[in-house]
Design an enzyme around this catalytic site. Structure first.
Site, PDB file in Angstrom:
ATOM      1  N   CYS A  18       0.726  -1.237  -0.050  1.00 32.99           N
ATOM      2  CA  CYS A  18      -0.023  -0.066  -0.033  1.00 32.99           C
ATOM      3  C   CYS A  18       0.990   1.067   0.022  1.00 32.99           C
ATOM      4  CB  CYS A  18      -1.029   0.009   1.221  1.00 32.99           C
ATOM      5  SG  CYS A  18      -2.341   1.270   1.122  1.00 32.99           S
ATOM      6  N   HIS A  47      -3.944  -4.666   0.216  1.00 29.67           N
ATOM      7  CA  HIS A  47      -3.315  -5.094   1.398  1.00 29.67           C
ATOM      8  C   HIS A  47      -3.445  -6.524   1.595  1.00 29.67           C
ATOM      9  CE1 HIS A  47      -2.640  -1.335   4.060  1.00 29.67           C
ATOM     10  NE2 HIS A  47      -3.762  -0.917   3.279  1.00 29.67           N
ATOM     11  N   GLU A  59      -2.425  -8.639   3.597  1.00 21.74           N
ATOM     12  CA  GLU A  59      -2.556  -9.401   4.983  1.00 21.74           C
ATOM     13  C   GLU A  59      -4.106  -9.219   5.206  1.00 21.74           C
ATOM     14  OE1 GLU A  59      -2.369  -5.046   5.529  1.00 21.74           O
ATOM     15  OE2 GLU A  59      -1.362  -6.283   4.401  1.00 21.74           O
TER      16      GLU A  59
END
Length: 196
Positions: free
Chosen positions: A77, A178, A180
């Site tokens: 990001c 993202h 994650e």
């Protein structure tokens, strides 16, 4: 394997650390240059202000270390945007300059800014980073700035206009989304990066 998550003071560190642990690896959150230099894989996450992130990297004497690093680095990001040469954010901020690309405010009047939520990503060519990830897979985005399509783009996203979702230059990688927070596809991408 020595895995480092660089502490930019503006990242989703613990979520990323937890995801890496789920894959079966241990990672360390640090801004210690010696530990970073001894890493096998490096993550550069970021959320929020690019100026704050650059100031933190400068304060920790990490700018040149990152610019000339020979280990695999994945910017996430804001971390991807840090790899560019300049961002329009905060009336203009010069960044690491690893990719000769500017980061621009997303310019559209049809959809809300910031671009938040799930969107599809398509890759331009087969790459180890996309192993076992299907074309048009969904990833989670949260950003107002992005890189246009450029020579380093290996995957793109469409939010009224096309922008770079994944970039690569030698050992430097960047993802605008993202991983994650992107469920099974994000876990697979992180796994691919660690196993390359």
């Amino acid at each position: 394997m020595n895995i480092v998550i660089i502490n930019t003071s503006c990242g989703n560190f613990y979520s990323l650390k937890y995801t890496i642990k789920k894959i079966g690896f241990y990672s360390k959150i640090t801004n210690d240059p010696d530990i970073i230099l001894n890493a096998d894989k490096i993550f550069l996450p970021g959320v929020g202000s690019i100026k704050s992130a650059m100031n933190k990297l400068k304060k920790d004497n990490l700018l040149n270390l990152l610019k000339f690093c020979k280990k695999d680095i994945l910017g996430i990001c804001l971390g991807m945007q840090l790899l560019g040469k300049y961002s329009q954010e905060n009336k203009g901020v010069y960044t690491l300059g690893i990719f000769d690309v500017k980061v621009n405010l997303i310019n559209n009047k049809l959809l809300p800014i910031p671009h938040m939520g799930w969107n599809t990503v398509n890759y331009n060519k087969n790459h180890l980073l996309f192993k076992n990830i299907k074309q048009n897979s969904y990833f989670y985005f949260a950003h107002s700035y992005a890189m246009n399509i450029n020579n380093y783009t290996i995957a793109y996203c469409n939010y009224v206009q096309l922008f770079s979702a994944v970039i690569q230059k030698n050992n430097f990688f960047g993802v605008q989304f993202h991983p994650e927070r992107s469920g099974i596809n994000g876990i697979q991408l992180i796994k691919n990066f660690l196993e390359m």
